[in-house]
Design an enzyme around this catalytic site. Structure first.
Site, PDB file in Angstrom:
ATOM      1  N   ASP A   1      19.653  61.081   9.239  1.00 11.97           N
ATOM      2  CA  ASP A   1      19.841  61.078   7.611  1.00 11.97           C
ATOM      3  C   ASP A   1      20.489  59.625   7.412  1.00 11.97           C
ATOM      4  OD1 ASP A   1      19.223  61.718   5.310  1.00 11.97           O
ATOM      5  OD2 ASP A   1      20.710  63.221   5.125  1.00 11.97           O
TER       6      ASP A   1
ATOM      7  N   GLY B   1      25.792  69.315  -3.793  1.00 14.14           N
ATOM      8  CA  GLY B   1      24.406  69.446  -3.031  1.00 14.14           C
ATOM      9  C   GLY B   1      23.728  70.675  -3.340  1.00 14.14           C
ATOM     10  N   THR B   2      22.585  71.053  -2.682  1.00 12.94           N
ATOM     11  CA  THR B   2      21.689  71.986  -3.014  1.00 12.94           C
ATOM     12  C   THR B   2      22.260  73.332  -2.799  1.00 12.94           C
ATOM     13  OG1 THR B   2      19.764  70.727  -2.447  1.00 12.94           O
ATOM     14  CG2 THR B   2      19.505  73.024  -2.738  1.00 12.94           C
ATOM     15  N   PHE B   3      23.323  73.597  -1.829  1.00 17.37           N
ATOM     16  CA  PHE B   3      23.811  74.715  -1.354  1.00 17.37           C
ATOM     17  C   PHE B   3      25.229  74.840  -1.294  1.00 17.37           C
ATOM     18  CE2 PHE B   3      21.507  72.727   2.163  1.00 17.37           C
ATOM     19  CZ  PHE B   3      22.641  72.914   3.215  1.00 17.37           C
ATOM     20  N   GLY B   4      25.858  73.623  -1.692  1.00 20.74           N
ATOM     21  CA  GLY B   4      27.295  73.635  -1.581  1.00 20.74           C
ATOM     22  C   GLY B   4      27.731  72.256  -2.385  1.00 20.74           C
ATOM     23  N   ARG B   5      29.158  72.204  -2.116  1.00 20.39           N
ATOM     24  CA  ARG B   5      29.734  71.171  -2.921  1.00 20.39           C
ATOM     25  C   ARG B   5      31.018  70.593  -2.066  1.00 20.39           C
ATOM     26  NH1 ARG B   5      31.557  72.110  -8.134  1.00 20.39           N
ATOM     27  NH2 ARG B   5      29.759  73.269  -8.370  1.00 20.39           N
ATOM     28  N   VAL B   6      31.354  69.376  -2.368  1.00 15.42           N
ATOM     29  CA  VAL B   6      32.656  68.736  -1.698  1.00 15.42           C
ATOM     30  C   VAL B   6      33.883  68.717  -2.639  1.00 15.42           C
ATOM     31  CG1 VAL B   6      33.628  66.844  -0.449  1.00 15.42           C
ATOM     32  CG2 VAL B   6      31.192  67.457   0.057  1.00 15.42           C
TER      33      VAL B   6
ATOM     34  N   ILE C   1      33.970  66.482  -5.972  1.00 15.05           N
ATOM     35  CA  ILE C   1      33.777  65.027  -5.764  1.00 15.05           C
ATOM     36  C   ILE C   1      32.491  64.913  -5.080  1.00 15.05           C
ATOM     37  CG2 ILE C   1      36.261  64.163  -5.499  1.00 15.05           C
ATOM     38  CD1 ILE C   1      35.812  64.260  -2.384  1.00 15.05           C
ATOM     39  N   GLY C   2      31.617  65.802  -4.789  1.00 16.02           N
ATOM     40  CA  GLY C   2      30.386  65.741  -4.351  1.00 16.02           C
ATOM     41  C   GLY C   2      29.611  66.967  -4.574  1.00 16.02           C
TER      42      GLY C   2
END
Length: 385
Positions: A186, A72-77, A69-70
């Protein structure tokens, strides 16, 4: 973990890295989800969509990993479901090698440490952490409404009362984290999630930091960076109040006040501080935004002697009952027939049809590889995880 707006950081120091006039229901993907019977079913089950997590410890083997569901540069959700209780969670998966390569080791440790001490209605909960030979895992609250960014993009801008509603909840969250000596760093629509009821949940604390005085490295998203961050003169909680000013402006206009085609142009715009408002911009909101976007951080509202109270006492918030806000009490009046009936509902109520509904999130390609392998040296950096 949205890819909609990129975040930046300096690589020199790894230590950084209740009033509303209307109610709307959005389906951010514009999907057709069925007929009237489905709508009625959704109405009946709306209050039953989340099973409150009760487990004090977690094992990855107890979680069914469903969908990303998400990213990023070095990971995911990923959306995950507890096979025992049926509860849904957001599982943040961070590849160790990518974290180390991106010099994000300290950021990741900071995020875990900060989230574990936060307990607030407008901040996403973290329940536990896990790791295996190549990845780190953070088991977190699943917030099914998706990103505020999606709703803002769909509607182009929010009304004055809608912006005030969300800003009031963010003020409460910032007041809380600042009281703990934590700076968020952020704040942006992509990091603000909506609960199933439509309340704010601040997420992604990767840049959050416990501060005693100041920090000097650049962290955050270009559009939202404060002048003192760019000048490297040291920054503290004042950067969060600056970012709130940017956010209020973006909610009401549909785009941030300082813009450019490149990151360098955005930075120039921030430094030049050419702040322009549309004629339709609410005057009280305009006054608050100007005070939040004060270049001199010692004179910025929220940073002076009375702190957050100055923000709460501003005339734009004069109709906000802060105790009601903190306790999720939202009264709006809805015209039913010829009568104005008071109801308790935020301005946006996400479209949800079943527990674990991911219709308010973008689609992502699944990663079946688990990411690159890491070395023992890299694993040792997270020995205490």
């Amino acid at each position: 973990m949205s890819s909609s707006t990129s975040s930046v950081e300096s690589v020199e120091d790894e230590s950084c890295s209740n009033e509303c006039s209307a109610s709307f229901t959005f389906d951010t993907n514009n999907n057709s989800r069925g007929d009237q019977q489905v709508d009625e079913l959704a109405e009946e089950t709306h209050m039953k969509l989340s099973i409150t997590p009760t487990r004090e410890s977690f094992s990855l083997s107890q979680l069914e990993r469903i969908v990303t569901i998400g990213k990023g540069t070095f990971g995911r959700v990923e959306l995950a479901r507890d096979k025992i209780s049926g509860a849904h969670y957001a599982l943040k998966v961070l590849n160790i090698r990518r974290v180390v390569d991106m010099r994000q080791t300290q950021h990741v440790h900071n995020e875990k440490r900060v989230l574990l001490q936060l307990k607030h209605p407008f901040i996403v909960k973290m329940y536990a952490s896990e790791k295996d030979s190549n990845n780190l895992y953070m088991i977190m609250e699943f917030v099914p409404g998706g990103e505020m960014f999606s709703y803002l993009r769909a509607s182009r801008s929010f009304s004055n009362s809608m912006a005030r509603f969300y800003a009031s909840e963010i003020v409460c969250a910032l007041e809380y984290i600042h009281s703990l000596g934590i700076v968020y760093r952020d704040l942006k629509p992509e990091n603000l999630m909506l609960s199933k009821e439509g309340h704010i949940k601040m997420a992604d604390f990767g840049f959050a930091k416990e501060l005693r005085d100041r920090t000097y490295t650049i962290c955050g998203t270009p559009d939202y960076l404060a002048p003192e961050s760019l000048a490297r003169t040291g920054h503290n909680k004042g950067v969060d109040w600056w970012a709130l000013g940017i956010l209020i402006y973006e909610m009401m206009v549909g785009k941030p006040p300082f813009r450019g085609k490149t990151t360098a142009e955005i930075y120039d715009s921030i430094i030049e501080h050419k702040l322009k408002f549309p004629r339709s911009f609410n005057l009280a909101a305009k006054d608050l935004v100007k005070k939040l976007l004060e270049v001199d951080r010692t004179q910025r509202i929220g940073c002076m002697k009375n702190g957050t109270q100055d923000v709460k006492d501003h005339k734009w918030f004069e109709k906000v009952n802060w105790d009601d806000t903190l306790h999720l009490r939202v009264e709006v009046k809805k015209l039913i027939g010829i009568f104005l009936i008071p109801i308790f509902q935020p301005p946006i109520v996400p479209t949800l049809y079943h527990p674990g509904d991911t219709g308010n999130f973008d689609d992502y390609e699944e990663d079946t590889t688990g990411g690159p392998l890491c070395s023992q040296r890299e694993r040792d950096l997270f020995a205490e995880w």
